[in-house]
Design a protein around this motif. Structure first.
Motif, PDB file in Angstrom:
ATOM      1  N   LEU A  54      51.130  92.224  50.614  1.00  0.00           N
ATOM      2  CA  LEU A  54      50.875  91.280  49.526  1.00  0.00           C
ATOM      3  C   LEU A  54      50.870  91.986  48.177  1.00  0.00           C
ATOM      4  N   GLU A  55      50.192  93.126  48.124  1.00  0.00           N
ATOM      5  CA  GLU A  55      50.136  93.877  46.869  1.00  0.00           C
ATOM      6  C   GLU A  55      51.532  94.290  46.422  1.00  0.00           C
ATOM      7  N   ASN A  56      52.333  94.729  47.373  1.00  0.00           N
ATOM      8  CA  ASN A  56      53.689  95.181  47.091  1.00  0.00           C
ATOM      9  C   ASN A  56      54.525  94.044  46.507  1.00  0.00           C
ATOM     10  N   ILE A  57      54.438  92.878  47.110  1.00  0.00           N
ATOM     11  CA  ILE A  57      55.212  91.727  46.643  1.00  0.00           C
ATOM     12  C   ILE A  57      54.668  91.224  45.308  1.00  0.00           C
ATOM     13  N   ALA A  58      53.357  91.099  45.213  1.00  0.00           N
ATOM     14  CA  ALA A  58      52.715  90.530  44.023  1.00  0.00           C
ATOM     15  C   ALA A  58      52.936  91.375  42.774  1.00  0.00           C
ATOM     16  N   LEU A  59      53.136  92.651  42.963  1.00  0.00           N
ATOM     17  CA  LEU A  59      53.287  93.562  41.834  1.00  0.00           C
ATOM     18  C   LEU A  59      54.387  93.124  40.864  1.00  0.00           C
ATOM     19  N   ILE A  60      55.434  92.514  41.380  1.00  0.00           N
ATOM     20  CA  ILE A  60      56.540  92.053  40.534  1.00  0.00           C
ATOM     21  C   ILE A  60      56.026  91.075  39.478  1.00  0.00           C
ATOM     22  N   LYS A  61      55.292  90.068  39.905  1.00  0.00           N
ATOM     23  CA  LYS A  61      54.760  89.067  38.964  1.00  0.00           C
ATOM     24  C   LYS A  61      53.663  89.651  38.076  1.00  0.00           C
ATOM     25  N   GLU A  62      52.872  90.549  38.624  1.00  0.00           N
ATOM     26  CA  GLU A  62      51.794  91.156  37.846  1.00  0.00           C
ATOM     27  C   GLU A  62      52.347  91.975  36.682  1.00  0.00           C
ATOM     28  N   VAL A  63      53.358  92.768  36.950  1.00  0.00           N
ATOM     29  CA  VAL A  63      53.900  93.670  35.932  1.00  0.00           C
ATOM     30  C   VAL A  63      54.831  92.950  34.963  1.00  0.00           C
ATOM     31  N   HIS A  64      55.751  92.158  35.496  1.00  0.00           N
ATOM     32  CA  HIS A  64      56.788  91.571  34.642  1.00  0.00           C
ATOM     33  C   HIS A  64      56.377  90.278  33.951  1.00  0.00           C
ATOM     34  N   GLU A  65      55.423  89.565  34.527  1.00  0.00           N
ATOM     35  CA  GLU A  65      55.007  88.295  33.921  1.00  0.00           C
ATOM     36  C   GLU A  65      53.521  88.271  33.588  1.00  0.00           C
ATOM     37  N   LEU A  66      52.848  89.401  33.804  1.00  0.00           N
ATOM     38  CA  LEU A  66      51.421  89.543  33.522  1.00  0.00           C
ATOM     39  C   LEU A  66      50.572  88.485  34.225  1.00  0.00           C
ATOM     40  N   LEU A  67      51.010  88.093  35.400  1.00  0.00           N
ATOM     41  CA  LEU A  67      50.260  87.138  36.209  1.00  0.00           C
ATOM     42  C   LEU A  67      49.076  87.870  36.835  1.00  0.00           C
ATOM     43  N   GLY A  68      47.945  87.218  36.912  1.00  0.00           N
ATOM     44  CA  GLY A  68      46.763  87.834  37.512  1.00  0.00           C
ATOM     45  C   GLY A  68      46.993  88.187  38.969  1.00  0.00           C
ATOM     46  N   ARG A  69      46.268  89.199  39.441  1.00  0.00           N
ATOM     47  CA  ARG A  69      46.447  89.689  40.804  1.00  0.00           C
ATOM     48  C   ARG A  69      46.245  88.592  41.845  1.00  0.00           C
ATOM     49  N   GLU A  70      45.188  87.821  41.717  1.00  0.00           N
ATOM     50  CA  GLU A  70      44.899  86.784  42.714  1.00  0.00           C
ATOM     51  C   GLU A  70      46.006  85.736  42.780  1.00  0.00           C
ATOM     52  N   LYS A  71      46.490  85.298  41.624  1.00  0.00           N
ATOM     53  CA  LYS A  71      47.560  84.296  41.595  1.00  0.00           C
ATOM     54  C   LYS A  71      48.863  84.870  42.148  1.00  0.00           C
TER      55      LYS A  71
END
Length: 117
Positions: free
Chosen positions: A2-19
């Motif tokens: 999950l962390e690996n996949i979510a990192l894309i949105k977290e870094v590039h779109e500044l989406l929060g970790r939980e979302k």
């Protein structure tokens, strides 16, 4: 994963970790792989790693997803159809291209993917 996949949105779109992780989990659920959410890379099979890479590509802003040589990425892959069927479950609007060598041309004969030489 999950962390690996979510990192894309977290870094590039500044989406929060939980979302971002919730979105990643939605993708994994669509293809029946939510159980790998807490796995590390060394706990996943080749096909699970392939799907994680594909989901990461879907989460990027790019309009095209290019898959190169799937028969070398996934050991013991004999038929591309189950992979294509699973990718369709993700319901992406992106253009998906599979690039492979002529050596693997027979793997694509009479399959649902279009072959361009």
């Amino acid at each position: 994963m999950l962390e690996n996949i979510a990192l894309i949105k977290e870094v590039h779109e500044l989406l929060g970790r939980e979302k971002a992780e919730a979105l990643a989990n939605e993708y994994l659920q669509k293809i029946g792989l939510s159980h790998i959410g807490l796995y590390r890379l060394n706990q996943c099979s080749d096909v699970e790693i392939f799907y994680v890479m594909f989901i990461r590509a879907l989460m990027s802003k790019a309009t095209d997803v290019i898959i190169t040589t799937p028969f070398s990425l996934i050991s013991n892959l004999r038929d591309i159809e189950p992979i294509i069927a699973t990718l369709k479950l993700l319901g992406s609007e992106k253009n998906i291209f599979i690039l492979d060598s002529v050596i693997n041309e027979l793997h694509y004969k009479e399959k649902s993917c279009h072959i361009v030489k």
